[in-house]
Design a protein around this motif. Structure first.
Motif, PDB file in Angstrom:
ATOM      1  N   GLY A  33      54.799  80.613 -21.129  1.00  0.00           N
ATOM      2  CA  GLY A  33      53.439  81.142 -21.019  1.00  0.00           C
ATOM      3  C   GLY A  33      52.432  80.053 -21.312  1.00  0.00           C
ATOM      4  N   ARG A  34      51.544  80.277 -22.303  1.00  0.00           N
ATOM      5  CA  ARG A  34      50.556  79.269 -22.708  1.00  0.00           C
ATOM      6  C   ARG A  34      51.064  78.386 -23.839  1.00  0.00           C
ATOM      7  NH1 ARG A  34      45.170  79.401 -21.437  1.00  0.00           N
ATOM      8  NH2 ARG A  34      44.631  78.707 -23.546  1.00  0.00           N
ATOM      9  N   ALA A  85      46.236  74.873 -19.349  1.00  0.00           N
ATOM     10  CA  ALA A  85      46.647  76.174 -18.808  1.00  0.00           C
ATOM     11  C   ALA A  85      45.398  76.823 -18.252  1.00  0.00           C
ATOM     12  CB  ALA A  85      47.273  77.041 -19.894  1.00  0.00           C
ATOM     13  N   GLY A  86      45.466  77.224 -16.984  1.00  0.00           N
ATOM     14  CA  GLY A  86      44.305  77.846 -16.357  1.00  0.00           C
ATOM     15  C   GLY A  86      43.099  76.934 -16.327  1.00  0.00           C
ATOM     16  N   GLY A  87      43.313  75.621 -16.230  1.00  0.00           N
ATOM     17  CA  GLY A  87      42.223  74.668 -16.198  1.00  0.00           C
ATOM     18  C   GLY A  87      41.651  74.324 -17.568  1.00  0.00           C
ATOM     19  N   GLU A  88      42.168  74.942 -18.609  1.00  0.00           N
ATOM     20  CA  GLU A  88      41.682  74.708 -19.969  1.00  0.00           C
ATOM     21  C   GLU A  88      42.649  73.787 -20.719  1.00  0.00           C
ATOM     22  OE1 GLU A  88      41.278  77.255 -24.100  1.00  0.00           O
ATOM     23  OE2 GLU A  88      41.301  78.331 -22.195  1.00  0.00           O
ATOM     24  N   ALA A  89      42.112  72.696 -21.272  1.00  0.00           N
ATOM     25  CA  ALA A  89      42.942  71.770 -22.040  1.00  0.00           C
ATOM     26  C   ALA A  89      43.450  72.450 -23.302  1.00  0.00           C
ATOM     27  CB  ALA A  89      42.149  70.531 -22.401  1.00  0.00           C
ATOM     28  N   LEU A  90      44.725  72.249 -23.591  1.00  0.00           N
ATOM     29  CA  LEU A  90      45.328  72.820 -24.792  1.00  0.00           C
ATOM     30  C   LEU A  90      45.446  71.735 -25.856  1.00  0.00           C
ATOM     31  CD1 LEU A  90      48.230  74.847 -23.130  1.00  0.00           C
ATOM     32  CD2 LEU A  90      45.987  75.694 -23.848  1.00  0.00           C
ATOM     33  N   PHE A 120      55.400  67.663 -30.634  1.00  0.00           N
ATOM     34  CA  PHE A 120      54.153  68.391 -30.847  1.00  0.00           C
ATOM     35  C   PHE A 120      54.185  69.629 -29.984  1.00  0.00           C
ATOM     36  CE2 PHE A 120      53.166  65.435 -27.420  1.00  0.00           C
ATOM     37  CZ  PHE A 120      52.487  66.220 -26.488  1.00  0.00           C
ATOM     38  N   ARG A 121      53.256  70.531 -30.247  1.00  0.00           N
ATOM     39  CA  ARG A 121      53.156  71.746 -29.448  1.00  0.00           C
ATOM     40  C   ARG A 121      51.698  71.969 -29.066  1.00  0.00           C
ATOM     41  NH1 ARG A 121      51.462  76.197 -32.479  1.00  0.00           N
ATOM     42  NH2 ARG A 121      51.332  75.751 -34.687  1.00  0.00           N
ATOM     43  N   CYS A 122      51.507  72.717 -28.018  1.00  0.00           N
ATOM     44  CA  CYS A 122      50.179  73.099 -27.562  1.00  0.00           C
ATOM     45  C   CYS A 122      50.194  74.605 -27.321  1.00  0.00           C
ATOM     46  CB  CYS A 122      49.830  72.420 -26.247  1.00  0.00           C
ATOM     47  SG  CYS A 122      49.850  70.627 -26.301  1.00  0.00           S
TER      48      CYS A 122
END
Length: 123
Positions: A33-34, A85-90, A120-122
């Motif tokens: 998912g995200r 995700a969806g154009g948004e930087a994580l 690392f994780r986002c």
């Protein structure tokens, strides 16, 4: 200087400097998912060439230098591993560094100075 002498000097100079092996690393990216988890493995020598982590200048990476370099490594990874995700930087979270050895060492004895895992994780 004769051509033979110049050739001998060139041969002596090129054999006096040890060859740098190819830099090797691996990346594993897991996406749910995200949520994204990234696991990188890199040779210590390559890490030292990319980042100013060798505080005492001995050409090696101590455990204390590895821990002290976590923030520098996190910033470096944040600049180079951009995940959206969806154009948004994580944003990156929970960057960790650890030395690999034994069965977790992907290069075995041929990895100069050993190997380091960065995770690392986002979200």
């Amino acid at each position: 200087m004769s051509a033979a002498a110049a050739l001998a000097l060139l041969a002596a100079l090129t054999t006096a400097v040890p060859a740098h092996p190819d830099s090797r690393s691996s990346s594993l990216v897991r996406v749910e998912g995200r949520r994204v988890a990234v696991d990188l493995r890199v040779q210590v020598q390559s890490l030292l060439e990319a980042l100013p982590l060798d505080a005492d200048g001995d050409g090696a990476l101590s455990d204390a230098e590895l821990e002290a370099g976590r923030t520098i490594a996190a910033e470096y990874l944040g600049e180079r591993y951009r995940i959206a995700a969806g154009g948004e930087a994580l944003p990156h979270r929970d960057t960790a560094l650890e030395r690999l050895s034994g069965p977790d060492d992907p290069g075995g004895p041929d990895g100069p100075g050993g190997w380091v895992r960065a995770t690392f994780r986002c979200e």
